[in-house]
Design a protein around this motif. Structure first.
Motif: not given
Length: 279
Positions: A175, A177-178, A217, A222
Motif C-alpha cells: 500500500r 499509503q504506508s 503509519d 495503518i
C-alpha cells in the motif's frame, strides 16, 4: 599458520548463491582470532513477554552451546515476568541482563514496539556496553554453530519461506499509503524479522527509523502487513546490508523439511501452537 581457504561461493547451484554466508564460505579459525584480538563483545536481545517466557530456558541453554562460543556475550532479556526468568549456567565472560518492559494486549503490538524499546535501550545502555547487537526471537533454538562470521556493520537473514522465490511472491507492504511501502518492481531479497544485527550504532539507526515509520503509519490508521518485518524490509531496501545470511541461519524444519541445499540448520523454530501462545 596455514589455513585451508574457504570457497568464495556456495557450492550449490542456486540463484541465491553469491555474497551470502553459507557453510564453506568462511574460515572460522581466522575470524575467531580476529575478533578475539579486538576483545569484541556481542549483545543478544530477546523478548520473553507473557507466555513467551516459557521458551527462554531452551533459548539460553542452546545459545550457550552454539552462539558466539569463546567470545564475550551479554544476553539482554526483555520481559514483563521477572520472576520467571530461569537461571542458566553461563560460560566465562557471558552474562544475562534482565530488562523489565510492559506487555501489550495484542502480540502484534509487542512485535511493533520491539523497535522502540531496543532503540531506547541502545541509547541508554548498549552503545556503552557492546560492540555488536544481535536481535533474535525467543521461540527458537540454536542447533549448530552461529559465530563471528555473521558480524558486520549491518546484516540480515533471508526469510526461509521465500528462499528461491520470485520477487512477486514477497510479502512486502504494497500500500503506497504506508511508510513500509515497496513498489512491485523493487526489492532483491525478503528478509526475516526474527534474526538481524549489526554494530550498535547501525542497529540504533535502523530501529529509530523503523519506529518513526510505524508512528507515522499509526497516525494514519495503518498497520503494515507484516508489522515490524515490513518496516525492516523497507529500511534494508534503502540501506543495503553489508552481509546477508543464508537460510542456514534461520529455518523452520517442521514446515519446510531439510532440503539438501541447506547443509546446516543453525537457528531453528521451536514447534508450538501460535494460537495458544499468543492468547
Amino acid at each position: 599458520m596455514v589455513y585451508p581457504q574457504p570457497k568464495e561461493r556456495c557450492p550449490c547451484p542456486h540463484p541465491l548463491a553469491g555474497p551470502i554466508i553459507w557453510e564453506g564460505t568462511f574460515n572460522i579459525d581466522i575470524l575467531n582470532e580476529r575478533f578475539r584480538l579486538r576483545n569484541t563483545t556481542i549483545g543478544l536481545t530477546v523478548f520473553a513477554i507473557k507466555k513467551y517466557v516459557a521458551f527462554l530456558e531452551l533459548f539460553l541453554k542452546t545459545a550457550e552451546k552454539h552462539f558466539m562460543v569463546g567470545h564475550r556475550v551479554t544476553y539482554y532479556v526483555f520481559t514483563d515476568r521477572l520472576g520467571d526468568v530461569p537461571r542458566v549456567p553461563l560460560g566465562e565472560g557471558r552474562q544475562v541482563v534482565v530488562l523489565e518492559v510492559r506487555n501489550y494486549s495484542r502480540w502484534q503490538d509487542v512485535s511493533m514496539h520491539r523497535m522502540e524499546m531496543i532503540s531506547n535501550f541502545s541509547r541508554q545502555r548498549f552503545l556503552r556496553k557492546v560492540d555488536y547487537l544481535v536481535c533474535a526471537d525467543v521461540d527458537m533454538s540454536f542447533r549448530d554453530h552461529v559465530g563471528v562470521e555473521i558480524l558486520s556493520p549491518l546484516f540480515s537473514t533471508l526469510h526461509p519461506g521465500f528462499y528461491g522465490a520470485a520477487r512477486e511472491a514477497f510479502t512486502y507492504e504494497r500500500r503506497p499509503q504506508s511508510q513500509a511501502h515497496v513498489p512491485r518492481d523493487e526489492g532483491n531479497f525478503y528478509y526475516v524479522g526474527d534474526f538481524f544485527r549489526g554494530s550498535v550504532a547501525e542497529v540504533l539507526r535502523l530501529m529509530s527509523a523503523c519506529h518513526q515509520a510505524t508512528v507515522v503509519d499509526r497516525a494514519h490508521g495503518i498497520e503494515a502487513v507484516r508489522h515490524d518485518e515490513s518496516h525492516l524490509n523497507r529500511y534494508l531496501l534503502d540501506h543495503k546490508p553489508t552481509k546477508v545470511l543464508s537460510p542456514e541461519y534461520l529455518w523452520d524444519e517442521q514446515l519446510l523439511g531439510w532440503p539438501a541445499v541447506v547443509k546446516k540448520l543453525r537457528y531453528v523454530t521451536v514447534p508450538k501452537s501460535h494460537r495458544v501462545i499468543r492468547d
